[in-house]
Each structure stands twice: as structure tokens, then as C-alpha cells.
Scaffold this active site. Structure first.
Site, PDB file in Angstrom:
ATOM      1  N   THR A 172      17.062 -10.729  10.597  1.00  0.00           N
ATOM      2  CA  THR A 172      17.811 -11.348  11.361  1.00  0.00           C
ATOM      3  C   THR A 172      18.956 -10.405  12.077  1.00  0.00           C
ATOM      4  O   THR A 172      19.401  -9.705  11.478  1.00  0.00           O
ATOM      5  CB  THR A 172      18.510 -12.641  10.879  1.00  0.00           C
ATOM      6  OG1 THR A 172      17.569 -13.427  10.581  1.00  0.00           O
ATOM      7  CG2 THR A 172      19.422 -13.233  11.685  1.00  0.00           C
ATOM      8  N   ARG A 200       9.165 -24.315   9.754  1.00  0.00           N
ATOM      9  CA  ARG A 200      10.247 -24.293   9.494  1.00  0.00           C
ATOM     10  C   ARG A 200      11.243 -23.718  10.401  1.00  0.00           C
ATOM     11  O   ARG A 200      10.985 -22.765  11.232  1.00  0.00           O
ATOM     12  CB  ARG A 200      10.091 -23.071   8.218  1.00  0.00           C
ATOM     13  CG  ARG A 200      11.443 -22.451   7.767  1.00  0.00           C
ATOM     14  CD  ARG A 200      11.318 -21.315   6.835  1.00  0.00           C
ATOM     15  NE  ARG A 200      12.661 -20.832   6.280  1.00  0.00           N
ATOM     16  CZ  ARG A 200      13.593 -20.214   7.060  1.00  0.00           C
ATOM     17  NH1 ARG A 200      13.044 -19.550   7.988  1.00  0.00           N
ATOM     18  NH2 ARG A 200      14.619 -19.767   6.493  1.00  0.00           N
ATOM     19  N   GLY A 202      15.207 -21.926  10.352  1.00  0.00           N
ATOM     20  CA  GLY A 202      16.119 -21.337   9.419  1.00  0.00           C
ATOM     21  C   GLY A 202      17.810 -21.712   9.864  1.00  0.00           C
ATOM     22  O   GLY A 202      17.868 -22.694  10.703  1.00  0.00           O
ATOM     23  N   ASP A 203      18.386 -20.925   9.216  1.00  0.00           N
ATOM     24  CA  ASP A 203      20.076 -21.165   9.307  1.00  0.00           C
ATOM     25  C   ASP A 203      20.489 -20.623  10.893  1.00  0.00           C
ATOM     26  O   ASP A 203      21.599 -21.191  11.393  1.00  0.00           O
ATOM     27  CB  ASP A 203      20.742 -20.584   8.376  1.00  0.00           C
ATOM     28  CG  ASP A 203      20.658 -19.052   8.070  1.00  0.00           C
ATOM     29  OD1 ASP A 203      19.429 -18.641   8.377  1.00  0.00           O
ATOM     30  OD2 ASP A 203      21.657 -18.230   8.191  1.00  0.00           O
ATOM     31  N   THR A 223      23.048 -13.682   7.749  1.00  0.00           N
ATOM     32  CA  THR A 223      21.685 -13.314   7.735  1.00  0.00           C
ATOM     33  C   THR A 223      21.227 -13.420   6.240  1.00  0.00           C
ATOM     34  O   THR A 223      22.160 -13.259   5.332  1.00  0.00           O
ATOM     35  CB  THR A 223      21.353 -11.748   8.061  1.00  0.00           C
ATOM     36  OG1 THR A 223      19.858 -11.676   7.642  1.00  0.00           O
ATOM     37  CG2 THR A 223      22.158 -10.794   7.592  1.00  0.00           C
ATOM     38  N   GLY A 224      20.035 -13.663   5.764  1.00  0.00           N
ATOM     39  CA  GLY A 224      19.569 -14.083   4.714  1.00  0.00           C
ATOM     40  C   GLY A 224      18.702 -15.336   4.387  1.00  0.00           C
ATOM     41  O   GLY A 224      18.113 -15.796   5.550  1.00  0.00           O
ATOM     42  N   GLY A 226      17.727 -18.488   4.564  1.00  0.00           N
ATOM     43  CA  GLY A 226      18.252 -19.473   5.334  1.00  0.00           C
ATOM     44  C   GLY A 226      18.526 -20.865   4.819  1.00  0.00           C
ATOM     45  O   GLY A 226      19.558 -21.524   5.135  1.00  0.00           O
TER      46      GLY A 226
HETATM   47  N1  ASP Z   1      18.185 -16.227   7.966  1.00  0.00           N
HETATM   48  C1  ASP Z   1      17.108 -16.094   8.713  1.00  0.00           C
HETATM   49  C2  ASP Z   1      15.954 -17.385   8.158  1.00  0.00           C
HETATM   50  O1  ASP Z   1      16.402 -17.832   7.421  1.00  0.00           O
HETATM   51  C3  ASP Z   1      16.344 -14.993   7.922  1.00  0.00           C
HETATM   52  C4  ASP Z   1      16.904 -13.506   7.891  1.00  0.00           C
HETATM   53  O2  ASP Z   1      18.105 -13.684   8.047  1.00  0.00           O
HETATM   54  O3  ASP Z   1      16.349 -12.694   8.001  1.00  0.00           O
HETATM   55  O4  ASP Z   1      15.332 -18.005   9.133  1.00  0.00           O
END
Ligand code: ASP
Length: 302
Positions: A172, A200, A202-203, A223-224, A226
Site C-alpha cells: 500500500t 474483502r 482492508g483498512d 500499511t500492513g 489490514g
Molecule cells: N493494508 C492493506 C490492506 O489490508 C494492505 C497493505 O498495506 O499492503 O488492504
């Protein structure tokens, strides 16, 4: 965990990230220094606006557009593929007490610009599956699935589905800024997690989870994994600790990453800029792509 904190080096501050999953070696498409170049270019796009006295909102959007256009990062072109090989993108912006977000967008070249338009329209905060006709009516650029799908991402999905590599790659992109008038802004954009199930979200497009900004307090982009960021309402939790608990920004970022993300067995990274222009970059993942200005020079993490 790695936490870096820098005082403001100008009357404005900007930090950007390109994900916390590390180099996507299995894509086999990047050359030496390309991630660093991409980050530096996106940083410059935002910094030019702030230097000229522009708004934090314009700056974070410009930086994120540059990262969305760069196929190395998991947003816009080069987004991660879902389970069925298709791409849907999510994005959010927040500034001046207002937010706009989009989820499951299939045909906007720059999802962050659509999120901004949702915010400016004001009739909704979060819109999913906006059709191409609406995006076109808004004067924003369309792109088809083939534009987003890169050979590297197709290979990545194959490898993940065959069990050759783990799916935990966070790519992200996001930006946080404060402008010379003290306005804070945050923007985040993503293709989500590779091989994610259909439907789905994400965050990143969830205000308070992956993206949050409040004038006088902080702007945050995450990022991470989610699900951990959503359940920990991470970006807002950082703001709440600073605003109500009087926490130091670097402590708030570190503690929330530790408790709400690490505590759920997840990894990720956070960038934040405080009302005093201080920048914090933190990650509990092995690596983090990010850039900010520290001690007079642009510093890139990769
Ligand atoms: N946070 C993002 C998600 O969960 C993924 C990412 O950070 O790469 O969709």
C-alpha cells in the site's frame, strides 16, 4: 520494531510510504534503485506543492498519484491481484475535518483522486464500486484492468496460489503532510492483499483505521495486515493518545503499533506527522518503503 522521529525541517512537512512488505523480489521486474527512485519522485511531487505554499491535501494527493502510477507499488497500476486474478482498488483522503474514501474500484486510473472527489461532493464519505460513467462524469481518468495488471503481479499471484511464496506482502502507498498554514492531511491507496477473497476491504479506505487526519493533532497513514489495523482502529487510536492522553507522537505510534498490530500477531508500518511538523516513521515488519526530509536531505527507507 523500528521508530524514527524527525523535527520539522521547514515550515511544512511531508512523509510518504510505499508499503511495509519489503522488496517484492518474486516479481522479478525491478532494477537497482527503482523503488528508491519512485519514492524520491513521489516525495518531490508533494514537496514542490508545499514549497510553493500549496495545501497539505494537494501535496498528499500528488505524492500518492505518483506512487499509483508507478507499477512497483501496490496501488493503481501494479496493484495486487485478488483471488480470481482481478484488481479492485481502495483509497482514502482526509483533511480539514472531512474525509472521502472509495472501495472496490475497478476502473479509475488514480483511486485517490476519486476519494478526493467523494470528499468534495460531500454526499457520502465512503463509496464502493463506483461505475465508470460516474468517474468519467467527474472528469477523472479511467483505465481498464489490463492497465493495472502487470506481468509481475500475475506471477506473484501464481506463486502465492502455488504456495511458493507467502501472501503477506504489504505494498500500500500513502502520504501525510502539514502545510505552511498548519493544515494536516493524510491519503492512502491500495490494491489490497495479494490473493485476497472477493469482497474483502482492508483498512486503507476506512477512516480511523488506515487513514486519519485531524488539524491540531496528527495525520496518519498505515500499511500492513489490514484486519489488525481495522480492529485496532490504529490511525485514530494514535490521534486519541496524542489528543486526549497528551502522548508524545513517537511514543503513541510505537505503542499502538506494538499493542494493536504486533499484539494481534500482525506486521505493518505507519507514517505520521504531528501538528508541530514532526515526522514519525515506524514499522514492525522486516522492511518499510518510505521517504521524508531529515536533516535537510530526503531520506528513503527501502
Ligand atoms: N493494508 C492493506 C490492506 O489490508 C494492505 C497493505 O498495506 O499492503 O488492504
Amino acid at each position: 520494531m523500528n521508530v524514527f522521529a524527525y523535527p520539522a525541517s521547514a515550515s511544512w512537512s511531508l512523509a510518504i510510504h510505499g508499503g511495509a512488505g519489503g522488496r517484492v523480489e518474486e516479481l522479478g521486474v525491478q532494477g537497482d534503485g527503482e523503488y528508491e527512485e519512485g519514492l524520491a519522485e513521489a516525495y518531490r511531487a508533494g514537496a514542490l506543492i508545499l514549497e510553493a505554499g500549496g495545501t497539505a491535501l494537494d501535496a498528499v494527493c500528488a505524492a500518492v498519484v505518483a506512487l499509483e502510477d508507478n507499477p512497483l507499488f501496490n496501488a493503481g497500476r501494479g496493484s495486487a491481484l485478488r483471488h480470481d486474478g482481478s484488481i479492485q482498488t481502495d483509497a482514502a483522503v482526509m483533511s480539514g475535518g472531512r474525509a472521502g474514501a472509495v472501495a472496490a474500484i475497478e476502473c479509475a486510473r488514480n483511486p485517490v483522486t476519486v476519494a478526493r472527489r467523494v470528499m468534495e461532493n460531500g454526499s457520502a464519505v465512503l463509496r464502493a464500486s463506483i461505475p465508470a460513467e460516474t468517474i468519467e462524469e467527474w472528469g477523472l481518468e479511467l483505465a481498464d484492468q489490463e492497465y493495472f495488471r502487470t506481468p509481475g503481479r500475475i506471477a506473484q499471484l501464481d506463486n502465492v496460489q502455488a504456495g511458493r511464496i507467502p501472501a503477506q506482502k504489504h505494498g500500500t502507498v500513502g502520504a501525510v503532510a502539514i502545510d505552511c498554514e498548519g493544515r494536516l492531511a493524510a491519503a492512502t491507496s491500495t490494491g489490497g492483499m495479494v490473493n485476497q477473497v472477493i469482497g474483502r476491504i482492508g483498512d486503507s479506505p476506512l477512516v480511523g483505521a488506515g487513514t486519519y487526519a485531524r488539524d491540531g493533532v496528527v495525520a496518519v497513514s498505515c500499511t500492513g495486515a489490514g484486519e489488525a489495523f481495522i480492529q485496532g482502529v490504529v490511525a485514530h487510536e494514535i490521534a486519541a493518545r496524542v489528543r486526549h492522553g497528551g502522548a508524545d507522537l513517537a511514543d503513541a505510534v510505537r505503542d499502538v503499533l506494538d499493542e494493536e498490530v504486533g499484539g494481534r500477531g500482525a506486521t505493518g508500518g505507519i507514517i505520521a506527522v504531528g501538528a508541530d511538523g514532526r515526522v514519525v516513521v515506524a514499522h514492525n515488519s522486516p522492511a518499510m518503503f518510505a521517504a521524508t526530509a531529515a536533516e535537510g536531505a530526503v531520506t528513503v527507507w527501502s
